[in-house]
Scaffold this motif. Sequence first.
Motif, PDB file in Angstrom:
ATOM      1  N   THR A   1       0.849  -1.200   0.000  1.00  0.00           N
ATOM      2  CA  THR A   1       0.000   0.000   0.000  1.00  0.00           C
ATOM      3  C   THR A   1       0.880   1.243   0.000  1.00  0.00           C
ATOM      4  O   THR A   1       0.650   2.188  -0.757  1.00  0.00           O
ATOM      5  N   TYR A   2       1.925   1.189   0.869  1.00  0.00           N
ATOM      6  CA  TYR A   2       2.820   2.341   0.983  1.00  0.00           C
ATOM      7  C   TYR A   2       3.464   2.648  -0.375  1.00  0.00           C
ATOM      8  O   TYR A   2       3.433   3.774  -0.850  1.00  0.00           O
ATOM      9  N   TYR A   3       3.991   1.599  -1.031  1.00  0.00           N
ATOM     10  CA  TYR A   3       4.669   1.837  -2.308  1.00  0.00           C
ATOM     11  C   TYR A   3       3.693   2.217  -3.415  1.00  0.00           C
ATOM     12  O   TYR A   3       4.023   3.030  -4.284  1.00  0.00           O
ATOM     13  N   SER A   4       2.469   1.660  -3.357  1.00  0.00           N
ATOM     14  CA  SER A   4       1.471   2.015  -4.382  1.00  0.00           C
ATOM     15  C   SER A   4       1.111   3.489  -4.262  1.00  0.00           C
ATOM     16  O   SER A   4       1.087   4.218  -5.261  1.00  0.00           O
ATOM     17  N   ILE A   5       0.843   3.908  -3.004  1.00  0.00           N
ATOM     18  CA  ILE A   5       0.450   5.303  -2.810  1.00  0.00           C
ATOM     19  C   ILE A   5       1.624   6.220  -3.182  1.00  0.00           C
ATOM     20  O   ILE A   5       1.450   7.258  -3.826  1.00  0.00           O
ATOM     21  N   ASN A   6       2.810   5.791  -2.784  1.00  0.00           N
ATOM     22  CA  ASN A   6       4.024   6.539  -3.100  1.00  0.00           C
ATOM     23  C   ASN A   6       4.149   6.740  -4.612  1.00  0.00           C
ATOM     24  O   ASN A   6       4.387   7.832  -5.106  1.00  0.00           O
ATOM     25  N   ASN A   7       3.938   5.644  -5.322  1.00  0.00           N
ATOM     26  CA  ASN A   7       4.026   5.655  -6.771  1.00  0.00           C
ATOM     27  C   ASN A   7       2.988   6.587  -7.380  1.00  0.00           C
ATOM     28  O   ASN A   7       3.286   7.382  -8.265  1.00  0.00           O
ATOM     29  N   LEU A   8       1.762   6.455  -6.839  1.00  0.00           N
ATOM     30  CA  LEU A   8       0.646   7.279  -7.316  1.00  0.00           C
ATOM     31  C   LEU A   8       0.972   8.761  -7.128  1.00  0.00           C
ATOM     32  O   LEU A   8       0.758   9.582  -8.022  1.00  0.00           O
ATOM     33  N   LEU A   9       1.538   9.054  -5.936  1.00  0.00           N
ATOM     34  CA  LEU A   9       1.890  10.441  -5.653  1.00  0.00           C
ATOM     35  C   LEU A   9       2.936  10.954  -6.637  1.00  0.00           C
ATOM     36  O   LEU A   9       2.854  12.072  -7.129  1.00  0.00           O
TER      37      LEU A   9
ATOM     38  N   GLN B   1       6.194  15.892   2.817  1.00  0.00           N
ATOM     39  CA  GLN B   1       5.348  15.927   4.023  1.00  0.00           C
ATOM     40  C   GLN B   1       4.231  14.900   3.921  1.00  0.00           C
ATOM     41  O   GLN B   1       3.961  14.158   4.856  1.00  0.00           O
ATOM     42  N   ILE B   2       3.623  14.862   2.721  1.00  0.00           N
ATOM     43  CA  ILE B   2       2.525  13.898   2.512  1.00  0.00           C
ATOM     44  C   ILE B   2       3.051  12.477   2.709  1.00  0.00           C
ATOM     45  O   ILE B   2       2.468  11.662   3.426  1.00  0.00           O
ATOM     46  N   LEU B   3       4.217  12.215   2.090  1.00  0.00           N
ATOM     47  CA  LEU B   3       4.788  10.865   2.185  1.00  0.00           C
ATOM     48  C   LEU B   3       5.153  10.508   3.619  1.00  0.00           C
ATOM     49  O   LEU B   3       4.914   9.397   4.087  1.00  0.00           O
ATOM     50  N   ASN B   4       5.722  11.480   4.325  1.00  0.00           N
ATOM     51  CA  ASN B   4       6.093  11.222   5.725  1.00  0.00           C
ATOM     52  C   ASN B   4       4.867  10.932   6.566  1.00  0.00           C
ATOM     53  O   ASN B   4       4.854  10.008   7.386  1.00  0.00           O
ATOM     54  N   THR B   5       3.806  11.725   6.335  1.00  0.00           N
ATOM     55  CA  THR B   5       2.568  11.512   7.088  1.00  0.00           C
ATOM     56  C   THR B   5       2.021  10.130   6.770  1.00  0.00           C
ATOM     57  O   THR B   5       1.626   9.374   7.666  1.00  0.00           O
ATOM     58  N   LEU B   6       2.066   9.807   5.471  1.00  0.00           N
ATOM     59  CA  LEU B   6       1.562   8.509   5.027  1.00  0.00           C
ATOM     60  C   LEU B   6       2.347   7.379   5.704  1.00  0.00           C
ATOM     61  O   LEU B   6       1.767   6.438   6.254  1.00  0.00           O
ATOM     62  N   GLN B   7       3.672   7.530   5.676  1.00  0.00           N
ATOM     63  CA  GLN B   7       4.548   6.514   6.264  1.00  0.00           C
ATOM     64  C   GLN B   7       4.247   6.359   7.761  1.00  0.00           C
ATOM     65  O   GLN B   7       4.119   5.261   8.269  1.00  0.00           O
TER      66      GLN B   7
END
Length: 392
Positions: free
Chosen positions: A36-44, A168-174
């Motif tokens: 999920t983390y990598y998918s969202i990361n990729n999407l971002l 920031q978005i990625l850090n929050t997500l992580q």
Amino acid sequence: MRIERRRSASQIALPKVIYSIAGLVLILMILTSVWTYYSINNLLRVTQDRREHALIKGIAVAVSDPIVTRDYTELESRLVDTLANENMLAVAITDSKGNVILNLAKSKTNPGESNLVFDQTFINPPLNTSSDLVKTQDGGVVTLWYKVRAGVVLGWLRIEMSTQTEDQILNTLQRNITLSVALVFLALISIIIVIMRRFFRVIEAGENALIESNDLLANAAYIDELTKLPNRSALIPLLEQAISSCHQQGGLLAVCFLDLDGFKLVNDRLGHTAGDEVLIEVAQRLRATIRGDDAVMRLGGDEFVLLLGGIQTQQESHYLLRRVLTALQKPIRLPHDKVTIGASIGVTLYPFDNSSPAEMVEHADEAMYEAKKQGKNSWHFHKNMPPVENKS
Ligand SMILES: Nc1nc2c(ncn2[C@@H]2O[C@H](COP(=O)(O)OP(=O)(O)OP(=O)(O)O)[C@@H](O)[C@H]2O)c(=O)[nH]1
């Protein structure tokens, strides 16, 4: 006479199954979270790329006219507007070779201000690429090169952007994913603990029930139903036990075979139920007469065996046997009658008689018949004993 209590294979295997399932769920959960983390990361990243592309394309269109007309005031004004974008750090226009036409950077101390950069007259554009857009990233700063065209290539537009918002978005997500995984992990562990505790309680309850039923079965197998004394099945185990403790503690062990005298008459005269009551009373009296470590069993019918241990002298065995007969001779009160019953006892003494337990019982039985022959209501020692006085 102990019955072994073991857990069944399924009882042992089940916790392993639970652990395996829990482990599997945990691994799947972690994999799902990572995915999920990598998918969202990729999407971002894809979204970010598209956004950047759209942004730089828009700027390129906006600056192409002022470049063609060489209206540098208008060009500067449009670049200043561009720098108003929160993430934008610097923007520059060069000719097709990289000579700077205009270079503006956002003030580091006052982000609302943009300053012209004069000390950089040449910026090296990615000349050997066929692509219109080239992106490079250094830490939190993205540099985009874009070919400005108006039919022909007019030059290069270069922008520098901060990836702060994206980071920031990625850090929050992580952080959120890590937190969720930790929470689910805790929940899972708690569930496993609860399941395990319940499971072990069920096993314990099952085991206790099994132990109880085993004990009941064991009792049923070794206890005479009528008198509640140990029965014939318990004779050899108890005799072996008595021989072993006599062997350890020393002294003599009297194996006494007792048969009631004239018991048939009781049955015949008063009925079988009265006979049963007499047997129960006889059992109680025998139990009350012997010592704590001694044993009394009913073999069946009106036959009993007494194991009297801790005897120091043969004389002492006479005393004990007399006590037994005296206890039995007292009248037995039945609801409508009174019965007086005697008994004949055959005795063999360990270790004088050192034969097998079964043979010792046979010897005591033989001696009992001698006692019957000699007039009943008495005791008789087996012939293999050293000469002792047989008395009544
Ligand atoms: N009431 C009752 N009688 C039983 C039971 N088991 C056996 N008997 C009877 O006990 C009697 C025992 O018989 P014997 O020992 O041969 O008779 P006895 O009159 O004692 O004869 P002696 O031993 O020679 O004195 C028989 O009549 C059996 O039917 C029982 O559980 N209850």
